[in-house]
Design an enzyme around this catalytic site. Structure first.
Site, PDB file in Angstrom:
ATOM      1  N   ASP A 173      35.731  42.436  44.504  1.00 14.96           N
ATOM      2  CA  ASP A 173      36.975  43.523  45.120  1.00 14.96           C
ATOM      3  C   ASP A 173      38.461  42.588  45.295  1.00 14.96           C
ATOM      4  O   ASP A 173      38.209  41.762  46.094  1.00 14.96           O
ATOM      5  CB  ASP A 173      36.658  44.412  45.843  1.00 14.96           C
ATOM      6  CG  ASP A 173      37.704  45.361  46.243  1.00 14.96           C
ATOM      7  OD1 ASP A 173      38.208  46.134  45.396  1.00 14.96           O
ATOM      8  OD2 ASP A 173      38.208  45.742  47.350  1.00 14.96           O
TER       9      ASP A 173
ATOM     10  N   ASP B  65      39.072  53.295  40.235  1.00 11.01           N
ATOM     11  CA  ASP B  65      40.322  53.530  41.034  1.00 11.01           C
ATOM     12  C   ASP B  65      41.441  53.806  40.219  1.00 11.01           C
ATOM     13  O   ASP B  65      42.651  53.764  40.718  1.00 11.01           O
ATOM     14  CB  ASP B  65      40.462  52.258  41.851  1.00 11.01           C
ATOM     15  CG  ASP B  65      40.478  50.956  41.074  1.00 11.01           C
ATOM     16  OD1 ASP B  65      40.371  50.948  39.970  1.00 11.01           O
ATOM     17  OD2 ASP B  65      40.198  49.893  41.658  1.00 11.01           O
TER      18      ASP B  65
ATOM     19  N   HIS C 277      42.593  39.041  43.179  1.00 11.95           N
ATOM     20  CA  HIS C 277      43.804  38.456  42.823  1.00 11.95           C
ATOM     21  C   HIS C 277      44.205  37.902  44.155  1.00 11.95           C
ATOM     22  O   HIS C 277      44.971  37.174  44.398  1.00 11.95           O
ATOM     23  CB  HIS C 277      44.590  39.271  42.056  1.00 11.95           C
ATOM     24  CG  HIS C 277      45.001  40.542  42.454  1.00 11.95           C
ATOM     25  ND1 HIS C 277      44.295  41.574  42.509  1.00 11.95           N
ATOM     26  CD2 HIS C 277      46.065  41.019  43.151  1.00 11.95           C
ATOM     27  CE1 HIS C 277      44.900  42.565  42.668  1.00 11.95           C
ATOM     28  NE2 HIS C 277      45.853  42.358  43.238  1.00 11.95           N
TER      29      HIS C 277
END
Length: 1530
Positions: A525, A626, A528
């Site tokens: 999750d 999401d 980045h």
């Protein structure tokens, strides 16, 4: 190589850093590291952290790989070190040159997923994943009923959001305890533990054939995490990150502003609790700028206390302190207070004392000095004020932007009035104490026991560099309010290594171990912005427990190179890609093409091939959990077609729970608390239940099954066709069976109820035979009550369902009106489909086979191709009716070919073919092939194949007609003999090739040719010497130059040999039907010197002969060439231009000496080589003036012809060329036709020539009237040319040795002197040359050397002259590469130390990338660019006058390198080792040129610094020959 092993080659290049390039490999592959041209010959060491067999992976432990050299030879073209890849993960390699690290990169090895009780493999491209929000699964004992929906709809992988205890916000990603199962899963009678979950996961794997993965969240933890209270050092707090103090002060002030606005205290100033318009926003700006900032004085955190600093400075001055400053470039700067106290910053007083110096020690002077100092400090403070103002301005803009999105924007959450629950802006920091005033709260930031609990929240920053941590010092994200903040989570502070925050690393390691123990994979999750070194460490931990861990992540970098850094370092298996990013159906189709598969009809790639950069494997999802709901964005009708399009991608695919049920809103990861529905197959459903009547569940099962079938059965070729703006057709094709599956989807990005969709749907053409409609489905509306959001269960739109029909025939389809069959080509069936009800939201999938005849032809072709590769076994069919020739293996047909036949089959350029009345194949709109033989085709295909460039004109030509196919076979059939048999085999294969669909022809044409070509090369090498057979790839590919250059044309180039000579090849003349000799002749170069009288040249032939014929083992053909040229001896010379002997020109002084050198080499290399001396030579010219005699008229043993050549030189040669004048040379002046040669009786040196002719290899004659150089040689090299002296010395020494052993009947030569005969023995002649050579050729280091005739002409010392006694004395002193030839053939003439020095000068001045400069660049007439077409008034270059005055010729480099090798051995082992490295490095450039050249050769010359010269021959015999010789010497 072993049948099944896939090997990839990674060529290393100096300084090449590939950490942003992705190399994906599979377990079981072998990876070979090879040296690129820049590294060959150099001491390279490769290091990797891929563990040795039996070792455990440790990212920081690198080992050295050992080099293998399969041929054990001294060139590095095949040298490699390798890894056998057996473990998945990410591995690093780097290499060093000596002790310097030079380059490196990463490799990512994919995991192998196993599923089912039998642990069968689940290929990555078969994955169909569905995401579940864990909290919506309800109590654990109900999970199976809810997860069963995924099983029944054909998913094989479940992704759970985190299963841990959640934080206060109830967001799926805000975890209160990473080690504890969410207590919500436990019910009053059953608690839920990790082992319960583990048992369920195991059951799903074994009984349901489903794998499970879950998220790992490393970047943050819930604000209310209990462990965080105990270990506040795990967050970015004001003790460990004091740089956040100003941002914290601002954050608290904004909170107080929220409270006051909420309480209505700012209504009078224009800001009521409910923000509704721009006026309110402007008032917020005004309040912050005018009320808030002036009170906060944030700039003070970055400023110096002026008075305090001045006082300190004054004290130092008064005490008479002097500066100890060393660097005059240092200027006074503010030093930031590490504790960030107001006005706590300082300056370096040392620099201050050095900058502000009083002119005396008096008080006035000191005071003045302090004022200057004060002024500077105030300036510095003003700069800090300005900087802080910039930050504050950005903060206001970000803040107002957030308010607009959260309260005014139509697509925002519309939070309503400002209150404590929904503040003006989300808080950036935790504040766990009682609220006080802003001023009172600020005092706490300097109290560590309190400040440690003020922690920064996590979030994300738009457009930020993902590799930079935005909470670390140096970032002002929190002060500038650029963070889009998650107020429920605290950002975790790991530091750089476990020792920096031991508790946090240990805690997260435990969390990782729990996850890896129970789950098959992880989703990273917030990947980045997770510190990359942390993720690396945690994934290493996970892989220790589960080697084949499936790792997925979604990256929002927007940049493929940045993505690759994450994929490389973390070993991410699949990157999540999303169809929802597509703004129309065309883009959705493009994504399918982008994320997997090869083009339909792709070439078959070899098992051993270069490792190509890849794009990350995709997990392509129609929607992620999401993101917004597609029904709101597009329409409910689009769910089915978009799901179909996504699932046709050749990669992993996925969806999110709720998509299939047509839930018309986003299922929020934060606020959704209802449960998913359970599976109930019964007809009547209660609330909270679903079955195949719900949404598109029935269609999803069919789609998922199809996706898994296509992945498992190797349908890895993809074609996407945009039929119209809404219809996308995706083809998946299997390259073994040539079955296709075509899915036609009509998308509904716009709601069909409110938008126009045409009733007219274009017809579609589907090539092949439609076997069945795999499935057809339409989204339809049904009459039910309207959608009402269920209070307890997540429910979808009840009024939509779908009609689904599976495995039906076309006639039974409701979507198709009719299907006609049209024939496009002789073997191409196309079915034309007319649609009736392809309404928006419909899909139809066809299974298509080739037409039965074409299917059979492909099967038979594959059967015949198995002899070349086991790859073709699948899909092959036995061939009962094939031509008889196909029953013989191609290798046995090819084994009948001689090397001369191979020249016909593989090579022959345009001019050679034209002589036979043919030509090279021309591809319209492109160009002609370089060769008529297979190499012409292979050169083009070698470029096209790796790139699958099916759009190339070459492939177009193959698809458009049979012309090229017929050309290949017919050309060979017309040649009779063994060549014709090869042609017949090809023709028989092509019968089947012509029966398959045109789009497959390039692929199978290539497969046939590759198989035949590689077999033919082996046939060639088997007929060559052991040096070639056991040689490196470089040696083998160079040796093909021998086949390329040595051939037999329609007309024999060589004069006939003596009829009494044995083993001479004969053939029947096609026209006269009489027997004629057909000896192989050697072309000087292609394409210019390949046919007719311009094919054979004495000089070129004998410079090339040792390398191309003796070293490669073609002894008999070499013998015939030596004897044929010997037969043309006249005036004691061998002709330059042979002209079959009858049109020979005797205008060169060196060819005879090269001929003699070859005889000597022949005797030394060939077993029983001395026998050649007794072979009969048929003299074409028994005397100088006789007319040409037929073969056999006068035969002499070769030794007599050799003796005649030596004798004539000692007597002196002087004649005028026959037919002198423009008819034989239109540029030569009259005096140039006078040929002289002889031997100086004092020195023994051969001499000759005059200033109007050029009798050595540097034979350019001026041709320009404009520049007035016509008839003047650029390089006459008259006198004694150095290489001829060397060649003569070699011949004399050899004959002296032979006569001493009674193997040559003559001991010397006789001359008439003063009327009487006198014998000069070979021993005497040898001593003369030896005694005079260095004295007269070496340019001494001593300026007063008495041997130097022209000391004024010397411009370089320590070199050897190019000639001695030239008519233009300065020419003797020019630095050229010719002396290196003498060094190789007569090394005894040179003192090793002097030779070495001269070679070093030659290397520095003359060595180019591929060749040697023919003239010293310091010479005033040097010009390195040869342009034969340029005619201007520049005497030195017009019409290519500078042919040998600078351009870099290749053949001298062979002699230069051989000389270096020879003399380096004499100098010492260290120099020898360095020389070998240097030679390998030079040769690597020839290797690269050879591999890249479409001519598969080495050029005659290049322009300066190796630049391409368009006037050069593309491949030259002597260029290839000399490189073979140096490799032979190595």
């Amino acid at each position: 190589m072993p049948g099944g092993k896939e090997t990839r080659l990674l060529h290393l290049s100096e300084m090449e850093k590939l950490d942003k390039t992705l190399f994906r490999l599979e377990q079981g592959f072998e990876l070979q590291f090879r040296l690129g041209p820049t590294l060959q010959g150099k001491p390279v060491t490769v290091y990797t952290n891929y563990p040795a067999s039996g070792e455990v992976f440790d990212r920081h432990k690198f080992r050295t790989l050992s080099w293998h050299n399969p041929t054990g030879k001294e060139d590095d073209s095949d040298k490699y070190c390798k890894l056998d890849l057996q473990i998945s993960g990410s591995y690093q390699y780097y290499f060093s040159l000596g002790n310097e690290k030079s380059g490196g990169g990463y490799i990512v090895v994919d995991p192998i997923l196993h599923v089912g009780a039998d642990n069968h493999v689940l290929p990555l491209d078969c994955v169909t994943l569905q995401t579940f929000l864990a909290k919506c699964l309800g109590p654990f004992h109900e999970w199976e009923d809810r997860l069963k929906v995924a099983k029944e709809t054909g998913y094989n992988m479940i992704h759970f959001t985190p299963l841990q205890k959640l934080g206060l916000s109830r967001s799926c990603y805000s975890l209160a305890d990473q080690l504890e199962v969410n207590p919500d899963f436990s019910s009053h009678n059953q608690s839920c533990t990790w082992s319960h979950i583990g048992a369920l996961v195991e059951k799903l794997k074994n009984e349901w054939n489903m794998l499970c993965i879950t998220d790992v969240v490393y970047n943050h933890t819930a604000t209310n995490s209990e462990w965080l209270r105990m270990h506040p050092e795990c967050g970015y707090n004001l003790v460990n990150s004091p740089h956040l103090k100003p941002a914290w002060v601002l954050d608290r002030a904004l909170w107080h502003l929220t409270c006051m606005v909420s309480d209505g205290k700012y209504t009078a100033k224009g800001v009521p609790p409910l923000i509704e318009n721009d006026h309110h926003l402007n008032c917020i700006r005004k309040i912050i700028r005018e009320d808030l900032y002036p009170k906060l004085k944030l700039w003070e955190f970055f400023q110096v206390d002026v008075n305090k600093a001045v006082q300190q400075f004054k004290t130092l001055l008064t005490q008479g302190k002097m500066s100890t400053k060393s660097d005059p470039n240092q200027h006074l700067q503010i030093i930031q207070d590490p504790d960030y106290r107001r006005l706590g910053c300082t300056v370096d007083m040392n620099i201050a004392l050095a900058t502000f110096i009083p002119h005396s020690n008096g008080p006035a002077a000191i005071e003045e000095c302090c004022n200057w100092f004060r002024k500077r400090i105030e300036e510095l403070n003003a700069e800090q004020y300005k900087q802080t103002n910039h930050h504050q301005e950005q903060a206001v803009n970000c803040l107002v932007g957030t308010v607009v999105y959260e309260r005014l924007a139509s697509d925002g959450p519309k939070l309503g009035p400002i209150c404590r629950k929904y503040p003006l802006v989300t808080r950036y920091f935790t504040y766990p104490f009682k609220e006080l005033t802003v001023e009172e709260e600020e005092t706490m930031i300097h109290q560590p026991d309190k400040a440690c609990y003020f922690m920064a929240h996590n979030g994300w920053v738009m457009g930020d560099d993902p590799l930079r941590n935005f909470a670390e010092p140096g970032s002002n994200v929190y002060l500038r309010r650029e963070l889009i903040c998650w107020g429920d989570s605290v950002k975790l502070r790991y530091g750089n290594k476990p020792e920096d925050c031991p508790y946090l690393w240990a805690h997260m390691k435990k969390y990782t171990e729990i996850t890896a123990k129970y789950f098959h994979g992880v989703r990273l999750d917030n990947c980045h912005s997770t510190p990359i070194h942390v993720a690396e460490y945690m994934l290493d931990t996970a892989r220790k427990l589960r080697a084949d861990l499936y790792v997925v992540a979604e990256l929002f970098t927007g940049n493929e190179e940045l993505d690759n850094i994450f994929v490389n370092r973390l070993g991410i298996t699949s990157l999540i890609r999303e169809a929802m990013t597509a703004y129309n159906s065309h883009e959705e189709g493009r994504l399918v093409y982008r994320f997997g598969g090869e083009p339909v009809g792709s070439f078959v790639q070899p098992r051993l091939r270069p490792l190509m950069p890849a794009i990350a494997h995709a997990l392509f999802m129609d929607i992620t959990h999401d993101n917004e709901c597609p029904i709101q964005h597009r329409s409910a009708y689009d769910a089915l077609p978009s799901a179909m399009i996504v699932s046709m991608a050749c990669c992993a695919t996925g969806s999110t729970k709720g998509y299939d049920e047509l839930v018309p809103h986003q299922i929020s990861v934060v606020s959704e608390e209802r449960f998913y529905a359970k599976w109930n197959p019964a007809e009547h459903l209660s609330s909270g239940e679903v079955n195949f009547q719900t949404g598109i569940l029935a269609g999803r099962l069919a789609i998922n099954r199809l996706h898994q079938e296509l992945g498992a059965k190797g349908f890895n070729q993809v074609y996407v066709d945009q039929v119209d703006e809404d219809i996308v057709a995706v083809t998946r094709h299997c390259p073994n069976t040539h079955q296709s599956v075509v899915a036609v989807s009509r998308t509904a990005f716009r709601d069909p109820k409110t938008s126009f969709y045409s009733k007219e749907v274009p017809e579609m053409c589907i090539p092949g035979k439609i076997e069945e409609v795999v499935l057809e489905a339409r989204t339809i509306e049904r009459s039910t009550g309207p959608y009402k959001k269920d209070e307890h269960f997540i429910n979808g739109l009840p009024n939509f369902t779908m009609e689904l029909r599976e495995h039906i025939q076309i006639k039974d389809s409701k979507i198709i009106k009719q299907a006609g069959t049209a024939i496009k080509g002789p073997n191409e069936f196309v079915q034309e489909i007319e649609f009736e009800k392809l309404t928006p939201g419909s899909i139809i999938v066809f299974r298509v086979s080739l037409d039965p005849k074409a299917q059979e032809a492909v099967g038979v072709l594959r059967n015949h191709l198995i002899q070349f590769s086991p790859h073709f076994k699948s899909g092959s069919l036995p061939d009962d009716h094939s031509a008889p020739i196909l029953k013989t293996l191609f290798a046995s047909i090819a084994s009948q070919l001689t090397l001369a036949d191979l020249n016909q089959v593989l090579y022959r350029c345009e001019a050679e073919e034209q002589e036979d009345g043919g030509g090279c194949y021309n591809i319209p709109n492109w160009s002609s092939l370089k060769y008529a033989g297979l190499q012409g085709l292979m050169s083009v295909m070698a470029d096209i194949r790796p790139k699958n460039d099916l759009g190339h004109p070459f492939c177009d030509n193959l698809r458009s007609g049979d012309w090229m196919i017929d050309y290949v076979s017919n050309r060979l059939i017309s040649r009779a003999g063994a060549c014709a048999e090869v042609g017949k085999w090809m023709k028989a294969m092509f019968v089947y090739l012509k029966r398959i669909p045109r789009y497959l022809i390039p692929c199978y044409f290539d497969a046939i040719l590759v198989g035949a070509y590689t077999t033919l090369l082996d046939v060639g090498w088997r007929q060559m010497s052991s040096f070639v057979q056991n040689g490196s790839t470089f040696v083998k590919h160079l040796s093909l130059g021998s086949i390329q250059m040595c051939g037999i044309g329609k007309y024999s180039c060589l004069p006939d040999l003596s009829p009494s000579l044995h083993d001479v090849p004969y053939r029947l003349n096609e026209i006269t039907n009489e027997k004629e000799q057909c000896c192989v002749s050697l072309a000087a170069g292609l394409p210019h010197f390949s046919s007719g009288i311009f094919r054979s040249w004495g000089r070129d032939t004998f410079i090339a002969l040792r390398g191309l014929m003796l070293v490669t083992g073609r002894y008999l053909e070499a013998r015939n060439i030596i004897l044929a040229f010997g037969g043309t001896l006249r005036h004691g010379l061998i002709p330059n231009l042979l002209g079959q002997g009858t049109h020979a020109r005797y205008n060169c002084r060196d060819a005879v000496w090269w001929w003699l050198q070859c005889i000597q080499d022949y005797c030394k290399i060939v077993p029983n080589g001395l026998d050649i001396l007794r072979c009969p030579v048929s003299r074409m010219y028994p005397s100088d003036d006789s007319s040409p005699q037929p073969a056999g008229t006068m035969d002499q043993p070769l030794y007599e012809v050799i003796q005649e050549a030596m004798q004539r030189h000692m007597e002196g040669i002087n004649f005028r060329e026959r037919n002198a004048g423009p008819q034989i040379d239109q540029n030569m002046r009259d005096e140039g036709f006078n040929v002289t040669a002889g031997v100086d009786h004092e020195t023994g040196f051969v001499f000759g020539g005059n200033r109007f002719n050029c009798g050595t290899w540097m034979d350019k004659m001026g041709e320009s009237d404009r520049a007035r150089n016509r008839g003047i040689p650029a390089t006459p090299r008259d006198g004694s040319a150095v290489e001829i002296v060397g060649l003569c010395k070699s011949a004399v020494r050899w004959l002296m040795d032979l006569s001493g052993k009674n193997m040559f009947p003559f001991h010397g030569v006789t001359v008439k002197r003063h009327g009487k005969e006198e014998t000069i023995t070979y021993d005497e002649w040898n001593r003369k040359i030896q005694g005079h050579f260095e004295r007269l050729f070496f340019v001494s280091e001593n300026p007063a050397d008495p041997n130097e005739k022209h000391p004024n002409l010397v411009h370089k010392r320590g070199i050897y002259k190019d000639s001695y006694g030239a008519s233009s004395p300065w020419c003797d002193y020019q630095l050229r590469p010719n002396f290196t030839i003498a060094m190789v053939v007569a090394p005894e003439l040179f003192t090793p130390e002097r030779a070495w020095k001269a070679l070093q000068i030659a290397e520095e001045k003359l060595l180019g990338p591929l060749g040697m400069k023919t003239l010293d660049p310091d010479d005033m007439v040097y010009c390195g660019v040869y342009d034969n077409a340029l005619d201007n008034d520049n005497y030195n270059v017009a019409r290519g006058f500078n042919y040998h005055q600078g351009p870099e010729w290749l053949w001298p480099i062979g002699y230069f390198l051989r000389a270096k090798l020879y003399f380096s051995k004499l100098i010492g082992p260290e120099i020898y080792a360095k020389t070998v490295v240097m030679i390998k490095n030079v040769l690597s450039r020839h290797y690269v040129h050879l591999e890249r050249s479409s001519w598969k050769g080495l050029p005659e010359l290049t322009n300066d610094n190796g630049q391409y010269c368009p006037f050069s021959c593309e491949t030259q015999a002597w260029s290839i020959g000399v490189i073979l010789e140096i490799l032979y010497d190595l």
